[in-house]
Design a protein around this motif. Structure first.
Motif, PDB file in Angstrom:
ATOM      1  N   ASN A 204       3.834   3.794  -7.935  1.00  0.00           N
ATOM      2  CA  ASN A 204       3.578   5.187  -7.604  1.00  0.00           C
ATOM      3  C   ASN A 204       2.077   5.347  -7.372  1.00  0.00           C
ATOM      4  N   THR A 205       1.695   5.523  -6.105  1.00  0.00           N
ATOM      5  CA  THR A 205       0.279   5.576  -5.770  1.00  0.00           C
ATOM      6  C   THR A 205      -0.424   6.756  -6.438  1.00  0.00           C
ATOM      7  N   SER A 206       0.214   7.920  -6.444  1.00  0.00           N
ATOM      8  CA  SER A 206      -0.434   9.107  -7.005  1.00  0.00           C
ATOM      9  C   SER A 206      -0.621   8.983  -8.510  1.00  0.00           C
TER      10      SER A 206
ATOM     11  N   TYR B 216       3.245   1.501 -12.016  1.00  0.00           N
ATOM     12  CA  TYR B 216       4.619   1.166 -11.658  1.00  0.00           C
ATOM     13  C   TYR B 216       5.579   2.053 -12.448  1.00  0.00           C
ATOM     14  N   SER B 217       6.759   2.271 -11.898  1.00  0.00           N
ATOM     15  CA  SER B 217       7.743   3.120 -12.580  1.00  0.00           C
ATOM     16  C   SER B 217       8.116   2.531 -13.935  1.00  0.00           C
TER      17      SER B 217
ATOM     18  N   LEU C 294       0.810   9.994   5.746  1.00  0.00           N
ATOM     19  CA  LEU C 294       0.093   8.788   6.153  1.00  0.00           C
ATOM     20  C   LEU C 294      -0.377   7.988   4.946  1.00  0.00           C
ATOM     21  N   GLU C 295      -0.133   6.694   4.982  1.00  0.00           N
ATOM     22  CA  GLU C 295      -0.647   5.790   3.960  1.00  0.00           C
ATOM     23  C   GLU C 295      -2.153   5.622   4.171  1.00  0.00           C
ATOM     24  N   LYS C 296      -2.928   5.862   3.122  1.00  0.00           N
ATOM     25  CA  LYS C 296      -4.386   5.822   3.255  1.00  0.00           C
ATOM     26  C   LYS C 296      -4.989   4.482   2.804  1.00  0.00           C
ATOM     27  N   ASN C 297      -4.210   3.663   2.112  1.00  0.00           N
ATOM     28  CA  ASN C 297      -4.742   2.437   1.527  1.00  0.00           C
ATOM     29  C   ASN C 297      -4.514   1.231   2.425  1.00  0.00           C
ATOM     30  N   LYS C 298      -5.540   0.386   2.539  1.00  0.00           N
ATOM     31  CA  LYS C 298      -5.383  -0.870   3.263  1.00  0.00           C
ATOM     32  C   LYS C 298      -4.624  -1.876   2.415  1.00  0.00           C
TER      33      LYS C 298
ATOM     34  N   LYS D  86       6.731  16.032  -3.589  1.00  0.00           N
ATOM     35  CA  LYS D  86       6.600  14.696  -4.164  1.00  0.00           C
ATOM     36  C   LYS D  86       5.961  13.733  -3.180  1.00  0.00           C
ATOM     37  N   PHE D  87       5.167  12.804  -3.716  1.00  0.00           N
ATOM     38  CA  PHE D  87       4.404  11.854  -2.886  1.00  0.00           C
ATOM     39  C   PHE D  87       5.350  10.888  -2.175  1.00  0.00           C
ATOM     40  N   PHE D  88       5.186  10.801  -0.846  1.00  0.00           N
ATOM     41  CA  PHE D  88       6.052   9.941  -0.043  1.00  0.00           C
ATOM     42  C   PHE D  88       5.326   9.651   1.264  1.00  0.00           C
ATOM     43  N   THR D  89       5.125   8.376   1.574  1.00  0.00           N
ATOM     44  CA  THR D  89       4.383   8.014   2.785  1.00  0.00           C
ATOM     45  C   THR D  89       5.248   7.147   3.691  1.00  0.00           C
ATOM     46  N   ILE D  90       4.844   7.111   4.958  1.00  0.00           N
ATOM     47  CA  ILE D  90       5.624   6.397   5.965  1.00  0.00           C
ATOM     48  C   ILE D  90       4.971   5.075   6.349  1.00  0.00           C
TER      49      ILE D  90
END
Length: 290
Positions: A95-97, A101-102, A181-185, A286-290
């Protein structure tokens, strides 16, 4: 349940007598390009069934997709039916935010052994985090694929799946700062152990994920499907298409905002889904990226 019906549903017509990496890869790629990663039942007032017969009926007979517990359960059945040595494993999603990990085991993935080597096969993570080829179960080795570079790392019996992503170009300036949008490389995806699991181990979490207000699956309706060049994603009323390697080290990400009728049309035209009940598209917080 009929294995030929499964292969027909994913458009797979190749040889399945050779239980090698090439066959495994071919089946995985056919499945992820034919079976969407989606949770639309929840937002149509229906349950996400965990049983194999119900999953087969939903995906193969009714031409739908499913989430990881369903699509990887179906893949497990197909691989074992044609005699691949396959084991279910349980994953803990990053979980990035929350930057962790869960706590609960909420993901299903597969370990497949062929030619005396172990591989991770996973058809159920979707979006731009979806592997296109099985990953060799070896620690610390970069494994480049079309979507990104994947890497598995093992520490004290726990395995971690990470990815190294490209830059992304968004032509529609309105969506430059989209929360989708995913912000992390460098992106952590999930962790797992090699302890064999059964589908029954995930029964309680299957209920939790589709009923809890804190679950991303109740917060957002989504549908994701891989293509030979990229991936389509529909989240609520937002439709995106990511084309991998649009130019050097850059993905192209196109956004469109749909109305209710357009959602229905695109589900049919892009994802080949015709819903039996009315969908209520949802884009919660809720946090969710593509």
């Amino acid at each position: 349940m009929n294995i030929e019906a499964y292969f027909e549903s994913i458009g797979y017509k190749h040889c399945r007598n050779k239980l090698d990496l090439e066959t495994l890869t071919d089946i995985l790629q056919h499945q992820i390009r034919a079976i969407p990663f989606e949770n639309l039942n929840i937002h149509c007032g229906e349950a996400m069934e965990l049983g194999l017969e119900a999953t087969f009926d939903q995906i193969v007979r009714r031409n739908r997709g499913g989430w990881c517990l369903q699509v990887n359960h179906l893949l497990y059945w197909a691989l074992t039916t044609i005699c691949f040595e396959t084991t279910m494993l349980g994953g803990y999603v990053y979980n990035t935010s929350a930057n962790k990990y869960s706590n609960a085991m909420i993901h299903l993935l597969l370990k497949v052994t062929t030619d005396d080597r172990n591989y991770i096969a996973d058809a159920g993570f979707g979006r731009s985090y979806q592997m296109w080829q099985p990953l060799e179960l070896i620690s610390g080795k970069d494994q480049p694929q079309v979507p990104c570079i994947f890497c598995l790392t093992e520490e004290r019996g726990i395995w971690y799946l990470d990815q190294i992503r490209r830059q992304q170009y968004i032509p529609n300036q309105e969506f430059l700062n989209s929360e989708l949008l995913e912000k992390n490389k460098y992106r952590k995806i999930y962790s797992f152990t090699l302890e064999p699991r059964t589908i029954e181990d995930l029964e309680s979490v299957n209920i939790y994920l589709q009923e809890s207000p804190s679950s991303v699956f109740t917060s957002k309706s989504f549908c994701s499907l891989q293509t030979p060049e990229g991936v389509h994603c529909l989240v609520g009323f937002t439709l995106t298409y990511r084309r991998f390697s649009y130019k050097d080290n850059t993905d192209l990400v196109e956004f469109n905002t749909l109305n209710e009728e357009e959602v229905k049309e695109n589900l049919k035209n892009i994802f080949n889904i015709s819903l039996e009940k009315k969908l209520v598209p949802k884009h919660g917080d809720k946090f969710f990226t593509i």
